[in-house]
Write a protein that holds these residues in place. Structure first.
Motif, PDB file in Angstrom:
ATOM      1  N   VAL A 285      46.861  31.308  39.209  1.00 49.85           N
ATOM      2  CA  VAL A 285      47.751  32.266  38.556  1.00 49.85           C
ATOM      3  C   VAL A 285      49.190  31.965  38.955  1.00 49.85           C
ATOM      4  O   VAL A 285      49.492  31.796  40.141  1.00 49.85           O
ATOM      5  CB  VAL A 285      47.372  33.707  38.959  1.00 49.85           C
ATOM      6  N   LEU A 286      50.078  31.890  37.969  1.00 44.77           N
ATOM      7  CA  LEU A 286      51.498  31.664  38.209  1.00 44.77           C
ATOM      8  C   LEU A 286      52.266  32.965  38.073  1.00 44.77           C
ATOM      9  O   LEU A 286      51.981  33.788  37.194  1.00 44.77           O
ATOM     10  CB  LEU A 286      52.048  30.630  37.228  1.00 44.77           C
ATOM     11  N   VAL A 287      53.292  33.112  38.938  1.00 43.06           N
ATOM     12  CA  VAL A 287      54.057  34.345  39.011  1.00 43.06           C
ATOM     13  C   VAL A 287      55.541  34.028  38.920  1.00 43.06           C
ATOM     14  O   VAL A 287      56.018  33.027  39.467  1.00 43.06           O
ATOM     15  CB  VAL A 287      53.770  35.078  40.337  1.00 43.06           C
ATOM     16  N   ALA A 288      56.276  34.870  38.202  1.00 38.84           N
ATOM     17  CA  ALA A 288      57.746  34.836  38.197  1.00 38.84           C
ATOM     18  C   ALA A 288      58.202  36.263  38.453  1.00 38.84           C
ATOM     19  O   ALA A 288      57.920  37.161  37.666  1.00 38.84           O
ATOM     20  CB  ALA A 288      58.286  34.331  36.865  1.00 38.84           C
ATOM     21  N   GLY A 289      58.912  36.470  39.567  1.00 37.28           N
ATOM     22  CA  GLY A 289      59.206  37.833  39.967  1.00 37.28           C
ATOM     23  C   GLY A 289      57.896  38.505  40.343  1.00 37.28           C
ATOM     24  O   GLY A 289      57.119  37.994  41.139  1.00 37.28           O
ATOM     25  N   ASP A 290      57.631  39.654  39.742  1.00 37.45           N
ATOM     26  CA  ASP A 290      56.341  40.305  39.970  1.00 37.45           C
ATOM     27  C   ASP A 290      55.519  40.354  38.688  1.00 37.45           C
ATOM     28  O   ASP A 290      54.688  41.232  38.496  1.00 37.45           O
ATOM     29  CB  ASP A 290      56.535  41.712  40.542  1.00 37.45           C
ATOM     30  N   ARG A 291      55.754  39.366  37.798  1.00 31.97           N
ATOM     31  CA  ARG A 291      55.035  39.328  36.522  1.00 31.97           C
ATOM     32  C   ARG A 291      54.201  38.055  36.424  1.00 31.97           C
ATOM     33  O   ARG A 291      54.509  37.021  37.036  1.00 31.97           O
ATOM     34  CB  ARG A 291      56.028  39.372  35.341  1.00 31.97           C
ATOM     35  N   LEU A 292      53.150  38.134  35.630  1.00 29.77           N
ATOM     36  CA  LEU A 292      52.314  36.971  35.346  1.00 29.77           C
ATOM     37  C   LEU A 292      53.073  36.034  34.417  1.00 29.77           C
ATOM     38  O   LEU A 292      53.483  36.418  33.326  1.00 29.77           O
ATOM     39  CB  LEU A 292      51.015  37.426  34.685  1.00 29.77           C
ATOM     40  N   SER A 293      53.275  34.778  34.860  1.00 29.36           N
ATOM     41  CA  SER A 293      54.053  33.834  34.051  1.00 29.36           C
ATOM     42  C   SER A 293      53.204  32.692  33.497  1.00 29.36           C
ATOM     43  O   SER A 293      53.695  31.902  32.687  1.00 29.36           O
ATOM     44  CB  SER A 293      55.211  33.255  34.873  1.00 29.36           C
ATOM     45  N   GLY A 294      51.958  32.589  33.905  1.00 32.60           N
ATOM     46  CA  GLY A 294      51.092  31.536  33.389  1.00 32.60           C
ATOM     47  C   GLY A 294      49.759  31.545  34.097  1.00 32.60           C
ATOM     48  O   GLY A 294      49.618  32.121  35.177  1.00 32.60           O
ATOM     49  N   VAL A 295      48.768  30.898  33.495  1.00 30.11           N
ATOM     50  CA  VAL A 295      47.420  30.822  34.061  1.00 30.11           C
ATOM     51  C   VAL A 295      46.958  29.373  34.014  1.00 30.11           C
ATOM     52  O   VAL A 295      47.077  28.698  32.979  1.00 30.11           O
ATOM     53  CB  VAL A 295      46.438  31.728  33.296  1.00 30.11           C
ATOM     54  N   LEU A 296      46.430  28.886  35.133  1.00 32.43           N
ATOM     55  CA  LEU A 296      45.989  27.503  35.267  1.00 32.43           C
ATOM     56  C   LEU A 296      44.468  27.408  35.230  1.00 32.43           C
ATOM     57  O   LEU A 296      43.770  28.403  35.172  1.00 32.43           O
ATOM     58  CB  LEU A 296      46.503  26.931  36.593  1.00 32.43           C
ATOM     59  N   ASP A 297      43.980  26.162  35.257  1.00 34.11           N
ATOM     60  CA  ASP A 297      42.550  25.867  35.357  1.00 34.11           C
ATOM     61  C   ASP A 297      41.768  26.586  34.260  1.00 34.11           C
ATOM     62  O   ASP A 297      40.794  27.299  34.512  1.00 34.11           O
ATOM     63  CB  ASP A 297      42.030  26.274  36.735  1.00 34.11           C
ATOM     64  N   THR A 298      42.192  26.357  33.022  1.00 35.53           N
ATOM     65  CA  THR A 298      41.611  27.073  31.878  1.00 35.53           C
ATOM     66  C   THR A 298      40.420  26.345  31.252  1.00 35.53           C
ATOM     67  O   THR A 298      39.895  26.796  30.234  1.00 35.53           O
ATOM     68  CB  THR A 298      42.688  27.294  30.808  1.00 35.53           C
ATOM     69  N   GLY A 299      39.972  25.253  31.859  1.00 34.15           N
ATOM     70  CA  GLY A 299      38.874  24.487  31.292  1.00 34.15           C
ATOM     71  C   GLY A 299      37.535  25.179  31.350  1.00 34.15           C
ATOM     72  O   GLY A 299      36.575  24.729  30.722  1.00 34.15           O
ATOM     73  N   GLY A 300      37.439  26.281  32.103  1.00 30.60           N
ATOM     74  CA  GLY A 300      36.197  27.031  32.156  1.00 30.60           C
ATOM     75  C   GLY A 300      36.116  28.142  31.129  1.00 30.60           C
ATOM     76  O   GLY A 300      35.152  28.925  31.136  1.00 30.60           O
ATOM     77  N   PHE A 301      37.115  28.225  30.231  1.00 33.14           N
ATOM     78  CA  PHE A 301      37.125  29.257  29.198  1.00 33.14           C
ATOM     79  C   PHE A 301      35.826  29.203  28.400  1.00 33.14           C
ATOM     80  O   PHE A 301      35.476  28.177  27.817  1.00 33.14           O
ATOM     81  CB  PHE A 301      38.316  29.023  28.273  1.00 33.14           C
ATOM     82  N   GLY A 302      35.103  30.324  28.410  1.00 32.20           N
ATOM     83  CA  GLY A 302      33.829  30.332  27.709  1.00 32.20           C
ATOM     84  C   GLY A 302      33.169  31.693  27.799  1.00 32.20           C
ATOM     85  O   GLY A 302      33.659  32.612  28.458  1.00 32.20           O
ATOM     86  N   PRO A 303      32.024  31.857  27.138  1.00 30.44           N
ATOM     87  CA  PRO A 303      31.327  33.138  27.107  1.00 30.44           C
ATOM     88  C   PRO A 303      30.610  33.419  28.425  1.00 30.44           C
ATOM     89  O   PRO A 303      30.015  32.519  29.029  1.00 30.44           O
ATOM     90  CB  PRO A 303      30.336  32.975  25.955  1.00 30.44           C
ATOM     91  N   ALA A 304      30.674  34.675  28.859  1.00 26.01           N
ATOM     92  CA  ALA A 304      30.010  35.078  30.098  1.00 26.01           C
ATOM     93  C   ALA A 304      29.959  36.606  30.158  1.00 26.01           C
ATOM     94  O   ALA A 304      30.424  37.301  29.258  1.00 26.01           O
ATOM     95  CB  ALA A 304      30.737  34.504  31.313  1.00 26.01           C
TER      96      ALA A 304
ATOM     97  N   GLY B 111      29.388  32.901  18.279  1.00 26.09           N
ATOM     98  CA  GLY B 111      27.952  32.837  18.458  1.00 26.09           C
ATOM     99  C   GLY B 111      27.494  32.183  19.744  1.00 26.09           C
ATOM    100  O   GLY B 111      26.292  32.072  19.999  1.00 26.09           O
ATOM    101  N   ARG B 112      28.425  31.750  20.577  1.00 25.98           N
ATOM    102  CA  ARG B 112      28.052  31.089  21.827  1.00 25.98           C
ATOM    103  C   ARG B 112      27.663  32.121  22.891  1.00 25.98           C
ATOM    104  O   ARG B 112      28.109  33.268  22.855  1.00 25.98           O
ATOM    105  CB  ARG B 112      29.215  30.241  22.336  1.00 25.98           C
ATOM    106  N   SER B 113      26.879  31.689  23.857  1.00 27.94           N
ATOM    107  CA  SER B 113      26.508  32.540  24.977  1.00 27.94           C
ATOM    108  C   SER B 113      26.656  31.756  26.268  1.00 27.94           C
ATOM    109  O   SER B 113      26.875  30.543  26.268  1.00 27.94           O
ATOM    110  CB  SER B 113      25.071  33.057  24.814  1.00 27.94           C
ATOM    111  N   PHE B 114      26.522  32.455  27.392  1.00 24.86           N
ATOM    112  CA  PHE B 114      26.685  31.845  28.708  1.00 24.86           C
ATOM    113  C   PHE B 114      25.820  30.605  28.844  1.00 24.86           C
ATOM    114  O   PHE B 114      24.640  30.613  28.484  1.00 24.86           O
ATOM    115  CB  PHE B 114      26.329  32.872  29.786  1.00 24.86           C
ATOM    116  N   ARG B 115      26.409  29.554  29.401  1.00 26.96           N
ATOM    117  CA  ARG B 115      25.727  28.260  29.433  1.00 26.96           C
ATOM    118  C   ARG B 115      24.765  28.107  30.614  1.00 26.96           C
ATOM    119  O   ARG B 115      24.143  27.067  30.772  1.00 26.96           O
ATOM    120  CB  ARG B 115      26.753  27.124  29.450  1.00 26.96           C
ATOM    121  N   GLY B 116      24.665  29.118  31.459  1.00 28.22           N
ATOM    122  CA  GLY B 116      23.632  29.113  32.473  1.00 28.22           C
ATOM    123  C   GLY B 116      23.970  28.427  33.773  1.00 28.22           C
ATOM    124  O   GLY B 116      23.086  28.178  34.576  1.00 28.22           O
ATOM    125  N   GLN B 117      25.252  28.130  34.020  1.00 24.21           N
ATOM    126  CA  GLN B 117      25.653  27.502  35.274  1.00 24.21           C
ATOM    127  C   GLN B 117      26.776  28.320  35.896  1.00 24.21           C
ATOM    128  O   GLN B 117      27.660  28.823  35.205  1.00 24.21           O
ATOM    129  CB  GLN B 117      26.128  26.068  35.044  1.00 24.21           C
TER     130      GLN B 117
END
Length: 293
Positions: free
Chosen positions: A204-223, A141-147
Motif C-alpha cells: 500500500v502506498l501513502v501520500a500524507g494520510d491518504r491512499l495513493s496507490g496499491v501494489l502487488d495486484t497480480g493476485g486480483f481474483g475471486p475469493a 463467472g469465475r470462482s476461487f481457484r483453490g490455492q
C-alpha cells in the motif's frame, strides 16, 4: 529469506535489459530496499520497475504465473480509481538468472511500512473505497481457484499446526490455538467477489494520510468477500478500523472471517521471518496483538 532463494544483482539486471529490452539500455538500475518476500524489485529509470521471483521454480510454470499476474493487474487497473502498476513486458531467463521476470510501470509514493497511516480515518475511507470497487467488479463467472487464502478456512489446518509448533517460545501458542479453533468453524456465506488478496503495509502506498496507490495486484481474483478485510487488521488501529467496517457494512460473521484470514497470515509471518525479515515478522506480531485485543 528462503532456502531456495535466487540472488539477483544490478549487473545481472543491466545485462538482461541490454539483451532483451535494448530501448531501456542506459537507464539507471537500482535495487529497491523492500520487505517483500516474493520478488526482488529493481527500479529502471524513473518510470519502470522490474520484478524477479526470488524462489527457484520451473521456468515454464513461472512464466504461466507471470502471464496470469499481468492479466490480473491489467484487469484490476480498469476497475480501480487508485493508481496501480500496469504490466509493460515479460523477460526471459538469461545472464545467469534462471527464470522469467516482469516489468511494470513505477508508482510514486511511500509504502505504509514507512509512512504508517494506521490512525487515519481518511486512509480507512480510502481503503474501504478500494475494497468496495473490487467487490463491485464482475467476476465473469469465475470462482476461487483453490490455492492460498480466500477459500475454506479448514483447508489451512495443516499449515496452522506447523505455525503453532514453530511458534513455541515466540508466542502464547495455547491461546492462539484456541482462537484458531473458533475461527476455523466460522461458516461461509456469500458468493465470491473480486479481491486483492494481500493488503499488507508493503503493498500500500501513502501520500500524507491518504491512499495513493496499491501494489502487488497480480493476485486480483475471486475469493471470499471477507478476504480483503485482512487490511483492517494489518493496516489500521481500532478507530479507523471501525470506519472501514461501517463503510463496507460488514456484518459480524464477515468481520470475524476477515479477522480469521488476517490471523492465518500473521501466524506464518512471525516465525518464518523471525531472523530473515524482521519487519514482516513484526507485522505478524502487531496484527496478532490487534486481534487479541
Amino acid at each position: 529469506m528462503h532456502d531456495d532463494q535466487v540472488d539477483v544483482t544490478t549487473e545481472t539486471v543491466a545485462t538482461l535489459i541490454q539483451e532483451q529490452f535494448p530501448q531501456w539500455s542506459g537507464k539507471p538500475i537500482r535495487l529497491l530496499s523492500s520487505t517483500g518476500t516474493v520478488n526482488a524489485v529493481f527500479r529502471i529509470g524513473d518510470d519502470l520497475s522490474a520484478r524477479f521471483p526470488l524462489r527457484l521454480a520451473d521456468p515454464a510454470k513461472t512464466l504461466a504465473v507471470l502471464e496470469q499476474e499481468a492479466q490480473a493487474s491489467a484487469e484490476l487497473a480498469q476497475v480501480c480509481r487508485f493508481p496501480v502498476p500496469e504490466p509493460v513486458g515479460l523477460g526471459k531467463p538469461g545472464a545467469g538468472y534462471p527464470m522469467p521476470w516482469s516489468v511494470q510501470t513505477w508508482l510514486p509514493g511511500t509504502v505504509a511500512f514507512e509512512a504508517d497511516p494506521s490512525g487515519s480515518d481518511d486512509f480507512a475511507e480510502d481503503l474501504a473505497a478500494f475494497i468496495a470497487a473490487l467487490r463491485d467488479a464482475d467476476t465473469r463467472g469465475r470462482s476461487f481457484r483453490g490455492q492460498g487464502r480466500g477459500g475454506v478456512l479448514t483447508d489451512h489446518d495443516e499449515w496452522m499446526a506447523t505455525c503453532f509448533e514453530e511458534s513455541e517460545g515466540l508466542l502464547d501458542v495455547d491461546r492462539l490455538r484456541q482462537m484458531w479453533s473458533h475461527f476455523r468453524e466460522l461458516p461461509r456465506k456469500g458468493a465470491d467477489v473480486m479481491t486483492h488478496g494481500d493488503l499488507i503495509p508493503g503493498n500500500v502506498l501513502v501520500a500524507g494520510d491518504r491512499l495513493s496507490g496499491v501494489l502487488d495486484t497480480g493476485g486480483f481474483g475471486p475469493a471470499d468477500p471477507a478476504l480483503d478485510l485482512v487490511g483492517a487488521w494489518h493496516l489500521l488501529q481500532s478507530g479507523p478500523r471501525e470506519v472501514l467496517r461501517r463503510r463496507l457494512a460488514s456484518d459480524d460473521l464477515e468481520w470475524e472471517r476477515g479477522k480469521a484470514w488476517a490471523f492465518q497470515q500473521a501466524m506464518g509471518l512471525v516465525w518464518y521471518y523471525a531472523e530473515t525479515n524482521p519487519t514482516m515478522s513484526a507485522l505478524g506480531r502487531r496484527t496478532l496483538d490487534r486481534i487479541l485485543q
